[in-house]
Design an enzyme around this catalytic site. Structure first.
Site, PDB file in Angstrom:
ATOM      1  N   ASP A  12       2.164  23.181 115.127  1.00 46.60           N
ATOM      2  CA  ASP A  12       3.289  22.238 115.952  1.00 46.60           C
ATOM      3  C   ASP A  12       4.404  22.946 116.127  1.00 46.60           C
ATOM      4  O   ASP A  12       4.905  24.062 115.504  1.00 46.60           O
ATOM      5  CB  ASP A  12       3.463  20.911 115.191  1.00 46.60           C
ATOM      6  CG  ASP A  12       4.019  20.076 115.840  1.00 46.60           C
ATOM      7  OD1 ASP A  12       3.781  19.907 117.364  1.00 46.60           O
ATOM      8  OD2 ASP A  12       4.797  19.039 115.317  1.00 46.60           O
ATOM      9  N   GLY A  15       5.605  23.191 122.406  1.00 50.36           N
ATOM     10  CA  GLY A  15       6.371  22.735 123.474  1.00 50.36           C
ATOM     11  C   GLY A  15       7.995  22.880 123.220  1.00 50.36           C
ATOM     12  O   GLY A  15       9.042  23.335 124.324  1.00 50.36           O
ATOM     13  N   HIS A  29       3.242  27.560 124.580  1.00 54.82           N
ATOM     14  CA  HIS A  29       1.939  27.658 124.059  1.00 54.82           C
ATOM     15  C   HIS A  29       1.626  29.038 124.237  1.00 54.82           C
ATOM     16  O   HIS A  29       0.903  29.614 123.433  1.00 54.82           O
ATOM     17  CB  HIS A  29       1.059  26.797 125.053  1.00 54.82           C
ATOM     18  CG  HIS A  29       1.422  25.473 124.867  1.00 54.82           C
ATOM     19  ND1 HIS A  29       1.234  24.628 123.692  1.00 54.82           N
ATOM     20  CD2 HIS A  29       1.661  24.306 125.732  1.00 54.82           C
ATOM     21  CE1 HIS A  29       1.386  23.471 123.894  1.00 54.82           C
ATOM     22  NE2 HIS A  29       1.606  23.304 124.919  1.00 54.82           N
ATOM     23  N   THR A  58      -7.889  14.849 119.767  1.00 50.71           N
ATOM     24  CA  THR A  58      -8.362  13.819 120.714  1.00 50.71           C
ATOM     25  C   THR A  58      -7.323  13.070 121.375  1.00 50.71           C
ATOM     26  O   THR A  58      -7.533  12.596 122.457  1.00 50.71           O
ATOM     27  CB  THR A  58      -9.476  12.911 119.984  1.00 50.71           C
ATOM     28  OG1 THR A  58      -8.737  12.556 118.741  1.00 50.71           O
ATOM     29  CG2 THR A  58     -10.603  13.470 119.359  1.00 50.71           C
ATOM     30  N   LEU A 122     -14.280  36.371 107.894  1.00 47.67           N
ATOM     31  CA  LEU A 122     -13.589  35.469 107.904  1.00 47.67           C
ATOM     32  C   LEU A 122     -14.319  34.430 108.946  1.00 47.67           C
ATOM     33  O   LEU A 122     -14.524  34.854 109.942  1.00 47.67           O
ATOM     34  CB  LEU A 122     -12.104  35.840 108.477  1.00 47.67           C
ATOM     35  CG  LEU A 122     -11.356  34.757 109.043  1.00 47.67           C
ATOM     36  CD1 LEU A 122     -10.697  33.751 108.004  1.00 47.67           C
ATOM     37  CD2 LEU A 122      -9.956  35.584 109.802  1.00 47.67           C
ATOM     38  N   ARG A 172       2.053  22.740 108.158  1.00 48.53           N
ATOM     39  CA  ARG A 172       2.258  22.186 109.492  1.00 48.53           C
ATOM     40  C   ARG A 172       3.789  22.718 109.749  1.00 48.53           C
ATOM     41  O   ARG A 172       4.607  22.579 108.870  1.00 48.53           O
ATOM     42  CB  ARG A 172       2.525  20.712 109.120  1.00 48.53           C
ATOM     43  CG  ARG A 172       2.655  19.860 110.731  1.00 48.53           C
ATOM     44  CD  ARG A 172       2.617  18.751 110.760  1.00 48.53           C
ATOM     45  NE  ARG A 172       3.048  18.398 112.260  1.00 48.53           N
ATOM     46  CZ  ARG A 172       2.375  17.469 112.867  1.00 48.53           C
ATOM     47  NH1 ARG A 172       1.502  16.742 112.187  1.00 48.53           N
ATOM     48  NH2 ARG A 172       2.619  17.091 114.182  1.00 48.53           N
ATOM     49  N   GLU A 191      -3.102  21.498  98.830  1.00 47.07           N
ATOM     50  CA  GLU A 191      -1.694  21.585  98.785  1.00 47.07           C
ATOM     51  C   GLU A 191      -0.904  21.644 100.122  1.00 47.07           C
ATOM     52  O   GLU A 191      -1.457  22.425 100.987  1.00 47.07           O
ATOM     53  CB  GLU A 191      -1.170  22.976  98.023  1.00 47.07           C
ATOM     54  CG  GLU A 191      -2.078  22.947  96.505  1.00 47.07           C
ATOM     55  CD  GLU A 191      -1.532  21.979  95.613  1.00 47.07           C
ATOM     56  OE1 GLU A 191      -0.256  21.262  95.807  1.00 47.07           O
ATOM     57  OE2 GLU A 191      -2.373  21.396  94.857  1.00 47.07           O
TER      58      GLU A 191
HETATM   59  C1  FPP Z   1       1.149  21.753 119.289  1.00 47.39           C
HETATM   60  O1  FPP Z   1       2.750  22.000 119.648  1.00 47.39           O
HETATM   61  C2  FPP Z   1       0.423  22.759 119.762  1.00 47.39           C
HETATM   62  C3  FPP Z   1      -0.730  22.386 120.488  1.00 47.39           C
HETATM   63  C4  FPP Z   1      -0.910  21.106 120.972  1.00 47.39           C
HETATM   64  C5  FPP Z   1      -1.516  23.400 121.258  1.00 47.39           C
HETATM   65  C6  FPP Z   1      -1.703  24.803 120.156  1.00 47.39           C
HETATM   66  C7  FPP Z   1      -2.104  25.942 120.846  1.00 47.39           C
HETATM   67  C8  FPP Z   1      -1.870  27.060 120.648  1.00 47.39           C
HETATM   68  C9  FPP Z   1      -1.205  27.459 119.553  1.00 47.39           C
HETATM   69  C10 FPP Z   1      -2.022  28.164 121.601  1.00 47.39           C
HETATM   70  C11 FPP Z   1      -3.419  28.320 122.227  1.00 47.39           C
HETATM   71  C12 FPP Z   1      -4.245  28.429 120.979  1.00 47.39           C
HETATM   72  C13 FPP Z   1      -5.533  29.029 121.187  1.00 47.39           C
HETATM   73  C14 FPP Z   1      -6.402  29.439 119.983  1.00 47.39           C
HETATM   74  C15 FPP Z   1      -6.076  29.560 122.564  1.00 47.39           C
HETATM   75  P1  FPP Z   1       3.320  20.768 120.716  1.00 47.39           P
HETATM   76  O2  FPP Z   1       3.088  21.406 122.089  1.00 47.39           O
HETATM   77  O3  FPP Z   1       2.879  19.394 120.138  1.00 47.39           O
HETATM   78  O4  FPP Z   1       4.826  21.141 120.348  1.00 47.39           O
HETATM   79  P2  FPP Z   1       5.926  19.935 120.325  1.00 47.39           P
HETATM   80  O5  FPP Z   1       5.805  19.174 119.154  1.00 47.39           O
HETATM   81  O6  FPP Z   1       7.167  20.897 120.228  1.00 47.39           O
HETATM   82  O7  FPP Z   1       5.814  19.332 121.783  1.00 47.39           O
END
Ligand code: FPP
Length: 224
Positions: A12, A15, A29, A58, A122, A172, A191
């Protein structure tokens, strides 16, 4: 010291990182993908057998189409450019979630799974269009349809993670303390480590610190 077989991660904060540093969520991203690569390397170094990454839930379909398309393009490029390398490193890629993306992305995902199926160093479980409540409801529906006894053992057979041991660790990032519909059944005794850093800032040192902490925790599983 606790054995460590499986790490699950809610990545997380992309963004927020993107907006703060590049004035664009999508740049976050892109930077997040670099962290994914770093963490895969560190997971190999630590001889951890399973890594589960929450890449798209989802609920993420609620995001603007432009951001969704950017994420899927990133994933398409990652699969196209990196799958041979992952394969050479004896990494197996498995998708958990429902593959209902574009026909191009669906077939890239299937191809990647097929190619790496037998690899054993892995296993990376990429959670895509994944939701734990949906997974559990689907499993219960199958049990009902097949008139099987409702037991933990039977339910497990119909989870997307059926052949995978439950995560030992959940990480997280992004300074938020919630599970966001991720592996609700499987995380029963994991954990949990909540990290302040945003995913693009998270690095191998942070990861190793968590692993070290985990190894010294007394895991009771309800016992004393
Ligand atoms: C959450 O951060 C992240 C996502 C919804 C996308 C995760 C994607 C990647 C780490 C890159 C792509 C991965 C692959 C394997 C191609 P958020 O956008 O919710 O962040 P925020 O909470 O700051 O808005």
């Amino acid at each position: 010291m606790n054995p460590l077989n499986h790490v699950a991660i809610i990545m997380d904060g992309n963004g927020r990182w993107g907006l703060k540093n590049k004035n664009s969520r999508n740049a976050g991203h892109k930077a997040g993908l670099i962290t994914v690569e770093k963490i895969i390397k560190a997971t190999l170094k630590n001889n951890i057998r399973y890594l589960t990454l929450y890449a798209f839930s989802t609920e993420n379909w609620k995001r603007p189409k432009k951001e969704i398309n950017f994420l899927f393009n990133l994933l398409e490029n990652f699969l196209t450019n990196r799958i041979d390398e992952l394969h050479k490193q004896n990494i197996k890629l498995q998708i958990i979630g429902v593959k209902n993306f574009s026909s191009k992305l669906n077939s890239l995902l299937r191809l990647a799974e097929k190619k790496t199926y037998k690899n054993g160093k892995l296993q990376i479980n990429l959670a895509l269009n994944y939701g734990s409540k949906f997974e559990l409801m689907s499993a219960f529906k199958i049990l009902k349809k097949k008139k099987e006894k409702i037991s933990e053992k039977n339910l497990r057979k119909y989870l997307q993670t059926k052949d995978i041991p439950d995560p030992d660790i959940l990480i997280r990032t992004g300074n938020t303390k919630r599970l966001s519909n991720f592996l609700l059944w499987q995380l029963a005794y994991s954990e949990i480590f909540f990290e302040r850093k945003l995913w693009p800032e998270f690095n191998e040192k942070d990861y190793n610190k968590i692993i070290k902490k985990f190894k010294n925790i007394k895991r009771n599983y309800g016992n004393i």
